[in-house]
Design an enzyme around this catalytic site. Structure first.
Site, PDB file in Angstrom:
ATOM      1  N   GLU A 105       0.862  -1.177   0.000  1.00 10.92           N
ATOM      2  CA  GLU A 105       0.000   0.000   0.000  1.00 10.92           C
ATOM      3  C   GLU A 105       0.896   1.223   0.000  1.00 10.92           C
ATOM      4  O   GLU A 105       1.999   1.212   0.556  1.00 10.92           O
ATOM      5  CB  GLU A 105      -0.967   0.010   1.171  1.00 10.92           C
ATOM      6  CG  GLU A 105      -0.339  -0.121   2.508  1.00 10.92           C
ATOM      7  CD  GLU A 105      -1.351  -0.399   3.602  1.00 10.92           C
ATOM      8  OE1 GLU A 105      -1.163   0.159   4.689  1.00 10.92           O
ATOM      9  OE2 GLU A 105      -2.292  -1.166   3.382  1.00 10.92           O
ATOM     10  N   TYR A 117       6.775   1.624  -8.493  1.00  6.45           N
ATOM     11  CA  TYR A 117       6.032   0.370  -8.388  1.00  6.45           C
ATOM     12  C   TYR A 117       5.448  -0.026  -9.746  1.00  6.45           C
ATOM     13  O   TYR A 117       5.515  -1.198 -10.132  1.00  6.45           O
ATOM     14  CB  TYR A 117       4.925   0.481  -7.336  1.00  6.45           C
ATOM     15  CG  TYR A 117       5.428   0.790  -5.944  1.00  6.45           C
ATOM     16  CD1 TYR A 117       6.634   0.279  -5.465  1.00  6.45           C
ATOM     17  CD2 TYR A 117       4.703   1.609  -5.094  1.00  6.45           C
ATOM     18  CE1 TYR A 117       7.093   0.564  -4.195  1.00  6.45           C
ATOM     19  CE2 TYR A 117       5.151   1.894  -3.811  1.00  6.45           C
ATOM     20  CZ  TYR A 117       6.355   1.376  -3.365  1.00  6.45           C
ATOM     21  OH  TYR A 117       6.800   1.663  -2.105  1.00  6.45           O
TER      22      TYR A 117
END
Length: 150
Positions: A105, A117
């Site tokens: 997260e 990411y």
């Protein structure tokens, strides 16, 4: 900048706790990090400079064939030198043999982290509204599939 990715050692815990204080509004303590180091479900990796300085570190939790990136931090003065990417790549490379996927997260407003990411194959799979309450910010849930046969 030269550095290597190695398993974190107890000797690096004071530097990791200092890094926590520099990077996070709710830093983990040295004691908490020491407990994590002894937890068999957790893997802590360190990005270490030639002089032994801890440039950054990452922590991944593994439960069965599921991985969760719990934390990744790089000291502000060492950012943009590839340490975070090297840490993530090591988790991904190590995980390909035993994990079906790796989840994390991230603050919805953390564009540099989200870009990294995405570069490494993570996709947004959900959102936790107002997860970071003090900051009034959502968390994005991101996942990368490592094995389709699991």
């Amino acid at each position: 900048m030269e550095y290597q990715i190695i398993p974190m050692t107890p000797a690096q815990l004071p530097q990791a706790a200092a890094l926590e204080r520099a990077c996070f509004s709710h830093p983990w303590t040295e004691k908490a990090l020491a407990e994590d180091l002894d937890n068999e479900l957790l893997t802590l990796l360190a990005a270490v400079g030639e002089d032994g300085t801890l440039l950054g570190y990452g922590e991944m939790r593994t439960v069965l064939d599921e991985g969760t990136l719990e934390r990744i931090a790089v000291a502000p003065q060492f950012r943009r030198h590839g340490a975070a990417e090297a840490l993530l790549r090591r988790f991904l490379d190590d995980g390909r043999e035993k994990l079906a996927f790796l989840t994390l997260e991230v603050r919805a407003g953390n564009a540099p982290a989200i870009g990294l990411y995405e570069k490494l194959g993570f996709e947004v799979v959900g959102r936790r509204r107002n997860y970071y309450r003090e900051e009034g910010e959502d968390a994005l849930l991101m996942t990368v599939v490592l094995r389709h046969d699991a």
